[in-house]
Enzyme design. Sequence first.
Site, short mmCIF file in Angstrom:
data_model
loop_
_atom_site.label_atom_id
_atom_site.label_comp_id
_atom_site.label_asym_id
_atom_site.label_seq_id
_atom_site.Cartn_x
_atom_site.Cartn_y
_atom_site.Cartn_z
N LYS A 17 -19.39 -4.82 0.11
CA LYS A 17 -19.58 -3.94 1.29
C LYS A 17 -19.60 -2.49 0.86
CE LYS A 17 -15.15 -2.24 1.53
NZ LYS A 17 -14.85 -0.89 1.02
N ALA A 115 -12.09 -2.94 -8.57
CA ALA A 115 -11.47 -1.63 -8.32
C ALA A 115 -12.54 -0.58 -8.05
CB ALA A 115 -10.61 -1.21 -9.52
N GLY A 120 -15.13 -6.78 -3.38
CA GLY A 120 -15.53 -8.09 -3.90
C GLY A 120 -14.41 -9.12 -3.77
N ASP A 155 -9.34 -5.60 4.28
CA ASP A 155 -10.80 -5.72 4.33
C ASP A 155 -11.28 -7.16 4.51
OD1 ASP A 155 -11.22 -3.05 3.84
OD2 ASP A 155 -11.53 -3.30 1.68
O1 C5P Z 1 -4.58 -4.33 2.60
P1 C5P Z 1 -4.86 -4.15 1.14
O2 C5P Z 1 -4.02 -5.03 0.28
O3 C5P Z 1 -6.30 -4.21 0.80
O4 C5P Z 1 -4.41 -2.66 0.84
C1 C5P Z 1 -4.12 -2.20 -0.46
C2 C5P Z 1 -3.26 -0.96 -0.34
O5 C5P Z 1 -4.01 0.11 0.27
C3 C5P Z 1 -2.05 -1.14 0.56
O6 C5P Z 1 -0.97 -1.62 -0.17
C4 C5P Z 1 -1.81 0.26 1.07
O7 C5P Z 1 -1.12 1.01 0.10
C5 C5P Z 1 -3.22 0.84 1.17
N1 C5P Z 1 -3.79 0.77 2.52
C6 C5P Z 1 -3.31 1.60 3.51
N2 C5P Z 1 -3.83 1.52 4.76
C7 C5P Z 1 -4.81 0.66 5.05
C8 C5P Z 1 -5.32 -0.19 4.05
C9 C5P Z 1 -4.79 -0.11 2.80
O8 C5P Z 1 -2.40 2.41 3.27
N3 C5P Z 1 -5.31 0.62 6.28
#
Ligand code: C5P
Length: 303
Positions: A17, A115, A120, A155
């Site tokens: 995406k 990253a 992905g 995501d």
């Molecule tokens: O949800 P996900 O594991 O993809 O998010 C990775 C990190 O990105 C989270 O641990 C958080 O630190 C940050 N994040 C955030 N707010 C979001 C999505 C992600 O702070 N809405």
Amino acid sequence: MRFRHQHTSVAVCTPGKLNLFLNVIGKRADGYHELETLMVSIGLYDTLRLVDDPDGELQLHCFRVACPTAVRGSVREPLPVDRDNLVVRAAELLRESAGIRRGVRIELCKRIPLAAGLAGGSSDAAATLVALNRLWNLRLNRAELHALAARLGSDVAFFLCPSGAAVCRGRGEIIEPITLAAPLHFVIVRPATGLSTALVFRHCQPGRHRDGAERLVESLARGRLSAAARCFHNALQEPAEGLNGDVVRLRQEFSKQPFLGHLMSGSGTSYFGLCATRDQARQLAARLRAKRIGEVFVAQSRP
Ligand code: C5P
């Protein structure tokens, strides 16, 4: 996502995406950030093959596939095959919630860079939920799959949305599908280095952008690409540029080319430009490839 279900196996192509808009509205009590983001899925795919193994273990095997439009030059991060991989966590979560102990052999061919802000891993996890729901005949409905997806990552739920384009709010898991007038053509460059999502969020300053995604949604629905490109915004780009010089360099290189608009995707480090046509995307990709600034992909938005 495209699924091919045979008797004891499911094969699926999982798209990446791009975020054409990402506003960080505020910090939440749970440590996450409140977002408004517009995401489109793109024709850059990983592939997964899941083979049922009723009495066996849960096994993941990863292979890296060079993308035909990619140029070498990236750091090759190792691909985890344990719980560090969202695919394994998705399969475990599904087993746990269904109360079963069934095995599966999962083969993951990775083309989408890691990253990179292209999600992905989240797409692979969403595909794993849907594929195993079919393979194991669990009959979880859309809402139940959505709830599991949201537990896996911010995501993941987006990839369950059949429209391929959506405005996502909350942590990213509240999905409002939108319509694009026509497919969008992108050039994407993933530089040699990646960025940690958590680190970029830690450095962002919420609430600095006042506009919402409405004007962008309307421009995309009417096929007004230049107007759409003027609405591109990513609140994570400034902190990402502060953390990673490759992103700065990409912005500078993209600024020299006649893209309708350009932006970093998600928490980076991938950078993309919007083109008027597929031919223009190919032409600009060739120019950027010659600069050796990373892996270069041409991709179209997908329904
Ligand atoms: O949800 P996900 O594991 O993809 O998010 C990775 C990190 O990105 C989270 O641990 C958080 O630190 C940050 N994040 C955030 N707010 C979001 C999505 C992600 O702070 N809405």
